[in-house]
Design an enzyme around this catalytic site. Sequence first.
Site, PDB file in Angstrom:
ATOM      1  N   LYS A   1       0.833  -1.206   0.000  1.00 20.29           N
ATOM      2  CA  LYS A   1       0.000   0.000   0.000  1.00 20.29           C
ATOM      3  C   LYS A   1       0.868   1.257   0.000  1.00 20.29           C
ATOM      4  O   LYS A   1       0.592   2.210  -0.735  1.00 20.29           O
ATOM      5  CB  LYS A   1      -0.943  -0.001   1.204  1.00 20.29           C
ATOM      6  CG  LYS A   1      -2.069  -1.012   1.078  1.00 20.29           C
ATOM      7  CD  LYS A   1      -2.927  -1.046   2.327  1.00 20.29           C
ATOM      8  CE  LYS A   1      -4.062  -2.050   2.191  1.00 20.29           C
ATOM      9  NZ  LYS A   1      -4.938  -2.077   3.380  1.00 20.29           N
TER      10      LYS A   1
ATOM     11  N   SER B   1      -1.029   0.380   6.046  1.00 20.23           N
ATOM     12  CA  SER B   1      -1.462  -0.478   7.139  1.00 20.23           C
ATOM     13  C   SER B   1      -2.485  -1.475   6.618  1.00 20.23           C
ATOM     14  O   SER B   1      -3.249  -1.175   5.705  1.00 20.23           O
ATOM     15  CB  SER B   1      -2.071   0.372   8.263  1.00 20.23           C
ATOM     16  OG  SER B   1      -2.325  -0.413   9.401  1.00 20.23           O
ATOM     17  N   ASP B   2      -2.468  -2.658   7.194  1.00 26.33           N
ATOM     18  CA  ASP B   2      -3.447  -3.675   6.840  1.00 26.33           C
ATOM     19  C   ASP B   2      -3.689  -4.540   8.071  1.00 26.33           C
ATOM     20  O   ASP B   2      -2.796  -4.684   8.911  1.00 26.33           O
ATOM     21  CB  ASP B   2      -2.959  -4.538   5.678  1.00 26.33           C
ATOM     22  CG  ASP B   2      -4.092  -5.339   5.075  1.00 26.33           C
ATOM     23  OD1 ASP B   2      -4.900  -4.740   4.341  1.00 26.33           O
ATOM     24  OD2 ASP B   2      -4.189  -6.543   5.361  1.00 26.33           O
ATOM     25  N   GLN B   3      -4.868  -5.107   8.166  1.00 25.98           N
ATOM     26  CA  GLN B   3      -5.210  -5.884   9.354  1.00 25.98           C
ATOM     27  C   GLN B   3      -5.998  -7.129   8.991  1.00 25.98           C
ATOM     28  O   GLN B   3      -6.844  -7.098   8.092  1.00 25.98           O
ATOM     29  CB  GLN B   3      -6.043  -5.029  10.305  1.00 25.98           C
ATOM     30  CG  GLN B   3      -6.402  -5.729  11.608  1.00 25.98           C
ATOM     31  CD  GLN B   3      -7.262  -4.850  12.487  1.00 25.98           C
ATOM     32  OE1 GLN B   3      -8.403  -4.575  12.164  1.00 25.98           O
ATOM     33  NE2 GLN B   3      -6.699  -4.402  13.595  1.00 25.98           N
TER      34      GLN B   3
ATOM     35  N   GLY C   1      -0.490  -5.003  10.178  1.00 26.49           N
ATOM     36  CA  GLY C   1       0.754  -4.691   9.492  1.00 26.49           C
ATOM     37  C   GLY C   1       0.885  -3.188   9.377  1.00 26.49           C
ATOM     38  O   GLY C   1      -0.107  -2.479   9.176  1.00 26.49           O
TER      39      GLY C   1
END
Length: 192
Positions: A52, A68-70, A105
């Site tokens: 991203k 960010s990623d979740q 992340g």
Amino acid sequence: MPDLILASSSPYRRELLTRLRLPFESASPDIDESHRAGESAEELVRRLSASKAEALAGRYPQHLVIGSDQVAVLDGNILGKPHTPERAIQQLRDASGKSVTFLTGLALLNSASRRIQVACVPFTVHFRHLDESRIRRYVEAERPLDCAGSFKAEGLGVSLFRSTEGEDATSLVGLPLIRLVDMLLEEGVEIP
């Protein structure tokens, strides 16, 4: 200080980032978020958060880009965003009385130097035993269809928890601010 870019369209992440009182812009990255075969949940969120940030580096060549990623992990399985009330209800049935670990992340890319810092911040939620009527009332009231794990910790979702554990509660909402501050300090950003 280079300008900050949040590589996200999430209103929850934008709200969290405003807490640091740093000026920033938000832009939506266009990446393939598919899970790769054999990829662990931690590898997935680290890769997607970095992707991203990297996806916006060309548009913002002198910036610090935050990605960010979740994902939520229950019994070894990755829970995605439910998208429908029926799937949200099922996810909460499955989580009732159990523990769900949220892996967030985080990546900070200096697009000028190409230096990237990447981390994965875990946070565990221990759910109360939830009966069917409570689950349905919650899903109807809060409509958590765009949230991994089918709840909004910043709202009524907290009523579903017995307890939580982790280093940074903001990671549960999708942007671990404690780790982000560490990364920003590494880049010479002064806070406050």
